[in-house]
Design a protein around this motif. Sequence first.
Motif, PDB file in Angstrom:
ATOM      1  N   ARG A  32       1.291  -1.001   0.051  1.00  9.88           N
ATOM      2  CA  ARG A  32       0.117   0.060  -0.082  1.00  9.88           C
ATOM      3  C   ARG A  32       0.848   1.278  -0.284  1.00  9.88           C
ATOM      4  N   LYS A  33       2.105   1.232   0.778  1.00 12.34           N
ATOM      5  CA  LYS A  33       3.017   2.315   1.147  1.00 12.34           C
ATOM      6  C   LYS A  33       3.395   2.824  -0.278  1.00 12.34           C
ATOM      7  N   VAL A  34       4.403   2.024  -1.087  1.00 16.92           N
ATOM      8  CA  VAL A  34       4.840   1.353  -2.194  1.00 16.92           C
ATOM      9  C   VAL A  34       3.523   2.030  -2.888  1.00 16.92           C
ATOM     10  N   LEU A  35       2.291   1.391  -3.647  1.00 13.79           N
ATOM     11  CA  LEU A  35       1.597   1.950  -4.806  1.00 13.79           C
ATOM     12  C   LEU A  35       1.436   3.315  -4.475  1.00 13.79           C
ATOM     13  N   HIS A  36       1.212   3.929  -2.527  1.00 17.74           N
ATOM     14  CA  HIS A  36       0.914   5.159  -2.597  1.00 17.74           C
ATOM     15  C   HIS A  36       1.162   6.804  -3.449  1.00 17.74           C
ATOM     16  N   GLN A  37       2.963   5.897  -2.239  1.00 23.09           N
ATOM     17  CA  GLN A  37       3.860   6.289  -2.808  1.00 23.09           C
ATOM     18  C   GLN A  37       4.307   6.680  -5.286  1.00 23.09           C
ATOM     19  N   TYR A  38       4.256   6.004  -5.787  1.00 30.29           N
ATOM     20  CA  TYR A  38       3.730   5.569  -6.882  1.00 30.29           C
ATOM     21  C   TYR A  38       2.802   6.997  -8.025  1.00 30.29           C
ATOM     22  N   PHE A  39       1.982   6.608  -6.913  1.00 32.58           N
ATOM     23  CA  PHE A  39       0.643   7.591  -7.049  1.00 32.58           C
ATOM     24  C   PHE A  39       0.822   9.020  -7.133  1.00 32.58           C
ATOM     25  N   THR A  40       1.545   9.259  -5.875  1.00 30.12           N
ATOM     26  CA  THR A  40       2.055  10.623  -5.403  1.00 30.12           C
ATOM     27  C   THR A  40       2.834  11.481  -6.696  1.00 30.12           C
ATOM     28  N   ILE A  41       4.325  10.002  -6.618  1.00 33.06           N
ATOM     29  CA  ILE A  41       4.319  10.737  -8.384  1.00 33.06           C
ATOM     30  C   ILE A  41       3.880  10.951  -9.464  1.00 33.06           C
ATOM     31  N   GLN A  42       3.333  10.358  -9.596  1.00 30.35           N
ATOM     32  CA  GLN A  42       2.780  10.037 -11.323  1.00 30.35           C
ATOM     33  C   GLN A  42       1.657  11.844 -10.676  1.00 30.35           C
TER      34      GLN A  42
END
Length: 317
Positions: A32-42
């Motif tokens: 979840r944390k990895v996905l959160h970081q990914y969508f934030t950067i996107q």
Amino acid sequence: MAEAPASQISTSVPCPACQNPVQVYDTVLFVRKVLHQYFTIQNELKQLRSAEPPFPTLTASPPATLDNIDVHNTEHLTSEAWHAEIVAWFLRRQIQVRTSPEAVNTTGFFDEFAVEIGDNYTLLGDVVGKIRWAQQKDVPSFSLKLGDLSQKDGQAINAFCKRLYEHTFLSKYFYQKQDKIGRATIQTAPGIRNFFAGDWLEWYALMKLLAFFQEKQKTFSCTRNLSIVFPNEDLHELDVFFLIEGNTPVCIECKTGEFRQDIDKYLKLRKRLGIDRSQFVLCCLGLNDEQAAGLSSMYELSFVSPSGLQGHLAKLF
């Protein structure tokens, strides 16, 4: 990397690969944390892109008209605006180009002498041949036995050589009236050497096409010595290239010497450029009309003699 049982979360266990102790994390929480970081950067990337000005699209306005311009004495053909349509045509085909503006600068005398030679090659070809031979063999001078010719032809060749000297195409020239012999010293400057080595035919083709399309009142752009680079980095040079009304290409390859070994190369080049066989022309010195017609029927190219160039264009346009 491996997933451990839930009972080991927050404890340290030996790494399966290196046996060093590592902390165990909750897999679901970690993803979840990895996905959160990914969508934030996107999202940040989208915002940055929306803030940037749009990438400029290459467009080419029609080249300026040549009305009221002396095409035998102008720098007009050297401008970026004049070449813009040609550059855009190649870029649409993912082909990079490099123009040679000075190759279409007609403020010198190359173009005038090229037309005179091409239009009168039966008479002047021997002079051009002697100059080229002397250049190739590093022989500084040559002579012309004008007494062996008719009075009219001898006078015409003598006048031509005098003009070559006056315009620095020869270093020296004088006529021995008593013996009816012309004696000339060749010019060693690179531009003159290149002219008699074969550039004269490129200039001839350029100027003949200019005159033809002007007379037909066609909108066009043109260039000479155009370097092109295909996506696989194959490099070629096109002798003379015209683009008629923004979308019809005419490519002229000029040969004053042997051309037979290059036929396959030109066949492949024509197909890669997507140019119709009638618009990819090999202008070969020494061909007669019958030979040119025979070669054109054998290969998917158009062969012409210099004197047949404008006639071929007349059939196309």
